[in-house]
Structure formats: structure tokens, C-alpha cells
Write a protein that holds these residues in place. Sequence first.
Motif, PDB file in Angstrom:
ATOM      1  N   PHE A 137       0.816  -1.221   0.000  1.00 44.32           N
ATOM      2  CA  PHE A 137       0.000   0.000   0.000  1.00 44.32           C
ATOM      3  C   PHE A 137       0.848   1.268   0.000  1.00 44.32           C
ATOM      4  O   PHE A 137       0.473   2.252  -0.602  1.00 44.32           O
ATOM      5  CB  PHE A 137      -0.886   0.024   1.256  1.00 44.32           C
ATOM      6  N   PHE A 138       1.948   1.251   0.718  1.00 44.79           N
ATOM      7  CA  PHE A 138       2.604   2.521   1.014  1.00 44.79           C
ATOM      8  C   PHE A 138       4.004   2.756   0.454  1.00 44.79           C
ATOM      9  O   PHE A 138       4.562   3.821   0.665  1.00 44.79           O
ATOM     10  CB  PHE A 138       2.620   2.743   2.540  1.00 44.79           C
ATOM     11  N   ILE A 139       4.609   1.762  -0.209  1.00 47.70           N
ATOM     12  CA  ILE A 139       5.956   2.066  -0.745  1.00 47.70           C
ATOM     13  C   ILE A 139       6.044   1.746  -2.236  1.00 47.70           C
ATOM     14  O   ILE A 139       5.145   1.128  -2.803  1.00 47.70           O
ATOM     15  CB  ILE A 139       7.086   1.345   0.032  1.00 47.70           C
ATOM     16  N   ASP A 140       7.178   2.139  -2.837  1.00 49.02           N
ATOM     17  CA  ASP A 140       7.337   1.938  -4.285  1.00 49.02           C
ATOM     18  C   ASP A 140       7.566   0.461  -4.615  1.00 49.02           C
ATOM     19  O   ASP A 140       7.856  -0.354  -3.730  1.00 49.02           O
ATOM     20  CB  ASP A 140       8.500   2.795  -4.796  1.00 49.02           C
ATOM     21  N   VAL A 141       7.457   0.144  -5.880  1.00 51.02           N
ATOM     22  CA  VAL A 141       7.441  -1.262  -6.311  1.00 51.02           C
ATOM     23  C   VAL A 141       8.747  -1.999  -5.988  1.00 51.02           C
ATOM     24  O   VAL A 141       8.728  -3.163  -5.580  1.00 51.02           O
ATOM     25  CB  VAL A 141       7.077  -1.371  -7.816  1.00 51.02           C
ATOM     26  N   LYS A 142       9.873  -1.309  -6.140  1.00 50.08           N
ATOM     27  CA  LYS A 142      11.163  -1.977  -5.932  1.00 50.08           C
ATOM     28  C   LYS A 142      11.300  -2.421  -4.466  1.00 50.08           C
ATOM     29  O   LYS A 142      11.617  -3.574  -4.174  1.00 50.08           O
ATOM     30  CB  LYS A 142      12.286  -0.997  -6.292  1.00 50.08           C
ATOM     31  N   ARG A 143      11.009  -1.491  -3.572  1.00 48.01           N
ATOM     32  CA  ARG A 143      11.114  -1.815  -2.149  1.00 48.01           C
ATOM     33  C   ARG A 143      10.038  -2.803  -1.728  1.00 48.01           C
ATOM     34  O   ARG A 143      10.260  -3.639  -0.847  1.00 48.01           O
ATOM     35  CB  ARG A 143      11.027  -0.545  -1.315  1.00 48.01           C
ATOM     36  N   ASN A 144       8.880  -2.697  -2.379  1.00 53.80           N
ATOM     37  CA  ASN A 144       7.782  -3.616  -2.080  1.00 53.80           C
ATOM     38  C   ASN A 144       8.190  -5.060  -2.382  1.00 53.80           C
ATOM     39  O   ASN A 144       7.948  -5.966  -1.583  1.00 53.80           O
ATOM     40  CB  ASN A 144       6.558  -3.200  -2.897  1.00 53.80           C
ATOM     41  N   VAL A 145       8.841  -5.237  -3.531  1.00 58.43           N
ATOM     42  CA  VAL A 145       9.287  -6.587  -3.911  1.00 58.43           C
ATOM     43  C   VAL A 145      10.309  -7.105  -2.895  1.00 58.43           C
ATOM     44  O   VAL A 145      10.237  -8.252  -2.443  1.00 58.43           O
ATOM     45  CB  VAL A 145       9.877  -6.572  -5.348  1.00 58.43           C
ATOM     46  N   ILE A 146      11.231  -6.236  -2.504  1.00 59.66           N
ATOM     47  CA  ILE A 146      12.281  -6.658  -1.558  1.00 59.66           C
ATOM     48  C   ILE A 146      11.669  -7.020  -0.195  1.00 59.66           C
ATOM     49  O   ILE A 146      11.981  -8.071   0.373  1.00 59.66           O
ATOM     50  CB  ILE A 146      13.363  -5.553  -1.397  1.00 59.66           C
ATOM     51  N   THR A 147      10.766  -6.158   0.300  1.00 63.08           N
ATOM     52  CA  THR A 147      10.167  -6.447   1.617  1.00 63.08           C
ATOM     53  C   THR A 147       9.304  -7.715   1.564  1.00 63.08           C
ATOM     54  O   THR A 147       9.334  -8.512   2.496  1.00 63.08           O
ATOM     55  CB  THR A 147       9.311  -5.262   2.124  1.00 63.08           C
ATOM     56  N   SER A 148       8.556  -7.889   0.457  1.00 58.56           N
ATOM     57  CA  SER A 148       7.735  -9.100   0.321  1.00 58.56           C
ATOM     58  C   SER A 148       8.622 -10.339   0.300  1.00 58.56           C
ATOM     59  O   SER A 148       8.296 -11.361   0.905  1.00 58.56           O
ATOM     60  CB  SER A 148       6.904  -9.055  -0.961  1.00 58.56           C
ATOM     61  N   TRP A 149       9.744 -10.225  -0.403  1.00 57.63           N
ATOM     62  CA  TRP A 149      10.660 -11.374  -0.482  1.00 57.63           C
ATOM     63  C   TRP A 149      11.225 -11.715   0.899  1.00 57.63           C
ATOM     64  O   TRP A 149      11.238 -12.881   1.291  1.00 57.63           O
ATOM     65  CB  TRP A 149      11.806 -11.058  -1.462  1.00 57.63           C
ATOM     66  N   PHE A 150      11.642 -10.684   1.624  1.00 57.58           N
ATOM     67  CA  PHE A 150      12.187 -10.924   2.970  1.00 57.58           C
ATOM     68  C   PHE A 150      11.115 -11.512   3.897  1.00 57.58           C
ATOM     69  O   PHE A 150      11.400 -12.398   4.701  1.00 57.58           O
ATOM     70  CB  PHE A 150      12.752  -9.635   3.577  1.00 57.58           C
TER      71      PHE A 150
END
Lengths: 165, 235
Positions: A43-56
Motif C-alpha cells: 500500500f505505502f511504498i514503491d514497487v522496488k522496495r515492495n518486492v524486496i520487503t515481500s521477499w524478505f
Amino acid sequence: MRWITFFCILFCISLFQSTLMNWINIGIAVPDFYFPLVVFYSFFIDVKRNVITSWFTGISKDFFSEGVLGINSIFFVAVGFFIWSIRGMLFRGHLLTKILVTFVFSIVYNIFYALHTAITYRSLNISSTIWMIFICSLYTAAVAPFLFFIFDKLQPTRNLYFMEK
Amino acid sequence: MACVVPVRPFQWATFVCSKTASGFFHRIASVWKENETKTLLENEIAELKNKIIELQDTNYRLQDKLISVSEFKKEQKKPKAKIIPADIIGYDTSIFRRSITINIGTKHGVKNNNIVVTDNALVGLIAAAGRRTSLVQLITDPASRIPGRILQTRDQVIVEGNASPFCQLKYVPRWAELKKGDNVITSNIGSFYLSSFPVGTVVESEIKGGALFQNVKVLPAVNITKIENVLVIKE
């Protein structure tokens, strides 16, 4: 974005999910605390960081689970990316949106995971699995507002005050 | 000296007043002190009570462990097998997998595929043994397959987990006469599991149309959510 806050939240969620689940489960209904974190970041961050956080988030769930390593990361990245791509159409600030998005996408994620488990082990019972997916998603959606409130308070998507322009 | 006589009553009154006041303040101070001491003692009592509860809990857990080890030794199926008690320290984070993490590993002699029991009933087997911790695959896990036998009818079956609190039996012949409450035990076919360990009881059996095998639901003998420690059987 505060990575340190994100990892602290992830660590707390992992500890809670892997040790105290027997305290808060209702029958076979078990909430998934990782999933609201994926929704929050989508919901709240850009796509690149979203992918990284989802992966972690996915990989840390995999570490505490017996399943194939990386399977949750793939599902979380896919679901996170999908939520990110449709977030423009959603009124993200509303509590109901958070609950509904968590519920619907938790069902989608659990269906994919159940399919993977059913194909791999051929031992899931359809009726009990559908029921389990429904009530676990419902429980996850029910705890989502509380988790969103905590995440909002911790503000992990913002920079630290001395890093902000 | 006679000149001070008129002052005497005042002197007396002052003395009495000062003594009374001093006594009064002394009493207040002592009450205050007593209160403080009382609070301290109450805190100490509460602390000791908590300590007693903590010790009782430890005592209970150790007793529990000792009883399960001695009971297991009494009814030991393989005399050469070594038993290692372990505490459960974690559960699986996925809703479709059923596993637990225990606090012993290869350092304590645990190996992959060692059997895990509690209260003389099968819990699962070691899926991954780490140095200090091990992952136990429970009998309710979808990946779990255990060779079993129906105690009453002697039918050979496979006990399979399905991520629910129940297990299901596979390959139960259509003609097998199963009843609710029949016991399922482990079988030593394949010499992978020790024989005669209780696995669960039959709660439901159903024959669908022209199916060759029955659908049988089994309630595991052990309620995983209630156990705190297990025994690992090391051969």
C-alpha cells in the motif's frame, strides 16, 4: 524507508508466529501475521522496495516452516506486486479497504499454497482445506486493523527524521 | 526558687504538650515506617509467592518429563533404544504444514528420521536435525506417511496427515469392518517405525460408491497443542 524498523517488525512477527500461535488460535483458525505486513508495504511504498520487503517476509516465513524454501517468498512477491499494481484504484486509508484487501488476497495466497501442497503431497482434503482457508483468512483479516495500527505508529515506510529533506 | 513557682504549671503544661506532641509525631512516624515495612514485606511475600509458582511449574515439568521417561522405559519396545527428553520451542508458521521445533539436535545424538513420542504415543519423526535444535514432522503434516495397523481387525494401513487436526487412513479395504473407537497403531513394516505405538483412534469411516478403499478419519492419540515436551528415541 526504515529498513531497521522493517527487520525489527519482521523479527517480532516471526517470533510471535512461531512460538505463541497455540495461545491465540481458535480451533484450526490460525492468523497469519506476515500477510498484513505484505499488504501494508504494498500500500505505502514503491514497487522496488515492495518486492524486496515481500521477499524478505516470505523467506522469513519459510525459515520457520517445514515447506519448500522460497515458496512463500514467491507467493508474497506475486501478491505484493499485484496489490501494488491495483492500489491506485483503492481508497487505502479506509479501515474497511485494509480488512477486505487482506481477506481477499489472503484467500488467494492460501489457495495457491494449498494447491502447491496438494500437488506435492496429494493428501489434502478438499472440504476441510476450503474451510481452513476461509476461517484462517477471516482471522487474518480480523487482526489486520490492529497490526496496521502498530505499523502506522512505527512508521517503517518513512525515513528517519534526520534523513528527511 | 520561689519566684519560679507560678511558672511551674506552664512548665508542666508545656512539658505535657511537648511530650504528647512528640509521642504523636513519633507514633505517626512509626505508623509510616510500619506501613513502609508492611509494603516491603507484602512485596517480598508476593515475590516469594511468584517464585513458589515458578518453582512449582518447573517441578511439574520435570516430574512430567521423569514420569514419561520412566513410563516409556517400563514399556520399552526396543531395550537398546536410547531416549532423549526434549522441550518444544516452536511451531510451524504455515497453516498447511504441521511441525514443531525441539531444543535438542545432533549435539545430543539426534539424527534424521528418529522417532518422536510422548505419553507412549507417536508424535512424528525428526525431519531435519540441526546442531542444537531439530524439526519434527508431525503425523498430521501433509507430507507424513506412517505404516500402521488397525489393532482390532489387523488390517494394514497407511496413516496420512492432511494439515487438519485429524489424520486419514489410506488403503483400508472396502470389506474391512472398522468401528468408531478402533485403535490405530504403528506397524514395523519397512522397519522404519517401532511397532505397536498408538497413533490414534478411528472416528469416522465412509465407503463412497464403487470405491475400492474406505475413507477413514483418525483422531491422533496426542493433542499437539497441549504437550510441552517429547521424547526422541535414538537407536
